[in-house]
Design an enzyme around this catalytic site. Sequence first.
Site, PDB file in Angstrom:
ATOM      1  N   TYR A 109      -6.775  -3.311  12.820  1.00 11.52           N
ATOM      2  CA  TYR A 109      -7.405  -2.124  12.336  1.00 11.52           C
ATOM      3  C   TYR A 109      -8.875  -2.217  13.054  1.00 11.52           C
ATOM      4  CZ  TYR A 109      -3.543  -0.552   9.884  1.00 11.52           C
ATOM      5  OH  TYR A 109      -2.248   0.067   9.376  1.00 11.52           O
TER       6      TYR A 109
ATOM      7  N   GLU B 226       3.261  -8.316   7.002  1.00 11.48           N
ATOM      8  CA  GLU B 226       1.923  -8.817   6.760  1.00 11.48           C
ATOM      9  C   GLU B 226       2.101  -9.744   5.649  1.00 11.48           C
ATOM     10  OE1 GLU B 226      -0.967  -6.021   6.187  1.00 11.48           O
ATOM     11  OE2 GLU B 226      -1.286  -5.409   8.237  1.00 11.48           O
TER      12      GLU B 226
ATOM     13  N   GLU C  23       0.990  -1.747  14.035  1.00 10.41           N
ATOM     14  CA  GLU C  23       0.221  -0.634  13.310  1.00 10.41           C
ATOM     15  C   GLU C  23      -1.301  -0.762  13.936  1.00 10.41           C
ATOM     16  OE1 GLU C  23       0.035  -1.192   9.043  1.00 10.41           O
ATOM     17  OE2 GLU C  23       2.110  -1.789   8.804  1.00 10.41           O
TER      18      GLU C  23
ATOM     19  N   ASP D 117       0.816  -1.399   0.031  1.00  8.98           N
ATOM     20  CA  ASP D 117       0.055  -0.062  -0.072  1.00  8.98           C
ATOM     21  C   ASP D 117       1.064   1.327   0.037  1.00  8.98           C
ATOM     22  OD1 ASP D 117      -2.328   1.634   0.415  1.00  8.98           O
ATOM     23  OD2 ASP D 117      -2.152   1.387   2.507  1.00  8.98           O
TER      24      ASP D 117
HETATM   25  C1  GCB Z   1      -1.585  -2.467   6.634  1.00  7.88           C
HETATM   26  C2  GCB Z   1      -0.061  -2.445   6.022  1.00  7.88           C
HETATM   27  C3  GCB Z   1       0.215  -0.997   5.590  1.00  7.88           C
HETATM   28  C4  GCB Z   1      -0.998  -0.184   5.044  1.00  7.88           C
HETATM   29  C5  GCB Z   1      -1.849  -0.285   6.176  1.00  7.88           C
HETATM   30  C6  GCB Z   1      -3.158   0.470   5.846  1.00  7.88           C
HETATM   31  O1  GCB Z   1      -1.565  -3.448   7.386  1.00  7.88           O
HETATM   32  O2  GCB Z   1       0.929  -2.910   6.716  1.00  7.88           O
HETATM   33  O3  GCB Z   1       1.267  -0.963   4.730  1.00  7.88           O
HETATM   34  O4  GCB Z   1      -0.750   1.096   4.564  1.00  7.88           O
HETATM   35  O5  GCB Z   1      -2.461  -1.574   6.470  1.00  7.88           O
HETATM   36  O6  GCB Z   1      -3.394   1.783   5.637  1.00  7.88           O
HETATM   37  O7  GCB Z   1      -4.125  -0.116   5.075  1.00  7.88           O
END
Ligand code: GCB
Length: 599
Positions: free
Chosen positions: A476, A421, A511, A169
């Site tokens: 997330y 990931e 994250e 991403d």
């Molecule tokens: C993730 C990735 C990261 C992305 C992020 C997102 O899990 O490791 O590279 O930018 O999510 O914002 O979706």
Amino acid sequence: MTDEEEQMLRPQDTATRERKSLNGLWRFALDADGAGRREEWWNGPLRTAREAAVPASYNDLFADPAARDHIGDVWYQTSVRVPAGWDGRRIVLRFDSATHRAVAWVDDTRVADHEGGYTPFEADVTALVTPGQEVRVTVVVNNELTWQSIPPGFVTETPDGKHLQYYHDFFNYAGLHRSVWLYSTPVAHLSDITVVTGLDGSRGTVEYRSEAEGGEGLEVRAVLRDAEGAEVAHAAGASGVLTVAGAHPWRPGEGYLYDLEVGLVRGDEVVDAYTLGVGVRTVEVRGTEFLINGEPFYFTGFGRHEDIPVLGKGHDDAFLVHDFALMEWIGANSFRTSHYPYAEEVLDYADRHGFVVIDETAAVGLNTGLAGGIFGGEGYPTFSDDTINDASRAVHAQAIRELVARDKNHPSVVLWSIANEPESHTEAARDYFEPLFTLTRELDPSRPVGFVNVMLAPHGKCLVSQFADVLMLNRYYGWYVNTGDLAGAERAWQAELDAWAGDGKPIIITEYGADTVAGLHSVNPGPWTEEYQVAYLDMNHRVFDRVDAVVGEHVWNFADFETKPGVFRVDGNKKGVFTRDRRPKAAAHLLRRRWRREP
Ligand code: GCB
């Protein structure tokens, strides 16, 4: 897979070494059809009206979609006069990086081939140059990704041209992102130095090992000086242990460095000299604790990117200083080099200023399950003979070797992350990763090793985390799942985290984050507003604070950053706590209060 070690001492100016920067404007040409290799463009002046800045990505320099979206080769060329004083010395051409691969020529001679966009490579060009005269340096840089590159991807062709697909991403910036050097050393020279430090009460030890080329009959002397320049220990021999009574440790927030001067000598004559900054510190995982100098450490900070307007992934010292200033302002003590090794200037700065670093390879997007309908490429298995296979793993192993070789002496680096990931819930993933963990530990027994786990491989499903010393989780809840439902998110997140805590290893949340459009406000804190980012972070912090095994929190991301276009991205990824031009969103103030423990 062998554990053959790479050697890569950074160019330095010392009493015996000199370096000359090749940074500046280079002649530059796009070459989508690959004509340059057929027509041997290195054989003469590059015919082009364009110039490109080095270091910088080339993509955003021009007002031209052909440059922005280019797929394939680009050519860079410059001329450099070799200093007359380098007569009789060994002369080396060094690229701090070329993304993702490059071939370099000096005049008509091919001197270097390198795969991998984020680690340095060099060529001994002594026989090809005459001190006092100019030479032409030409480089072809290619930005295509394949199933056998790190990171992986693939190119498809349609009637309208080439398309590059990948599973990560961030925008596929390419070019000469870091400095290019011509440097000289004596013919007999030091080729590698490794230090490992220890602390026993107030007694510090610096174990060093050096290697030299052409050094037959020469001896090695090592001198350790404190920050005031006073000698505190010395030793003789290619390897040895220096002991410092009453050592001043390197610690988070205080980047105290000794200088280790290694000399290759003949009697009193110093044939070659190299100086390394050495931070005396220890790193250890004990139970669910992450210890630095024997004391529990809690990571606060960010996953970041090398990403700035116009320069793309080009290194810039002004942004380097500014980004560290913002991290200090907010109370961050650490960051992860998501998702590739950063410029060495960044690690040097972290060493000097006491920042703690999780150092990551460019192995991001080894996961076709992340494609969904968003990134394309659905339908491919991640690991198979035709996708990520043994050849890919050999490239990945090499990326790990080059990372460890480059960064092994940085006190700031406390943990290796060998992938972000990847698919990790399958037996194929387990078989792919187990030898890579073994390799990393062989290369560097002094630091813990981990990888960053994805939400698709939750506790009980992940087959790779068993190999890791530290669990690193990207989650997330409240963004990609339970969107807008922070109560439901809190319950689900707590349940998963409690399960991971049962594994008895330290957990770093590498994250957590929510896309936020700066300036978008609402009294109902819905997704994308600044209020939601604040509430989302608050919820996460409540969960972390209830789990003892959590030893760190890295918000995704330090700043908004560029991605490829997509229906999930508005002018890039907006999970930054700062905007792309480094202005704070409301969340910055929340984090500052939490991390600096201010009311
Ligand atoms: C993730 C990735 C990261 C992305 C992020 C997102 O899990 O490791 O590279 O930018 O999510 O914002 O979706």
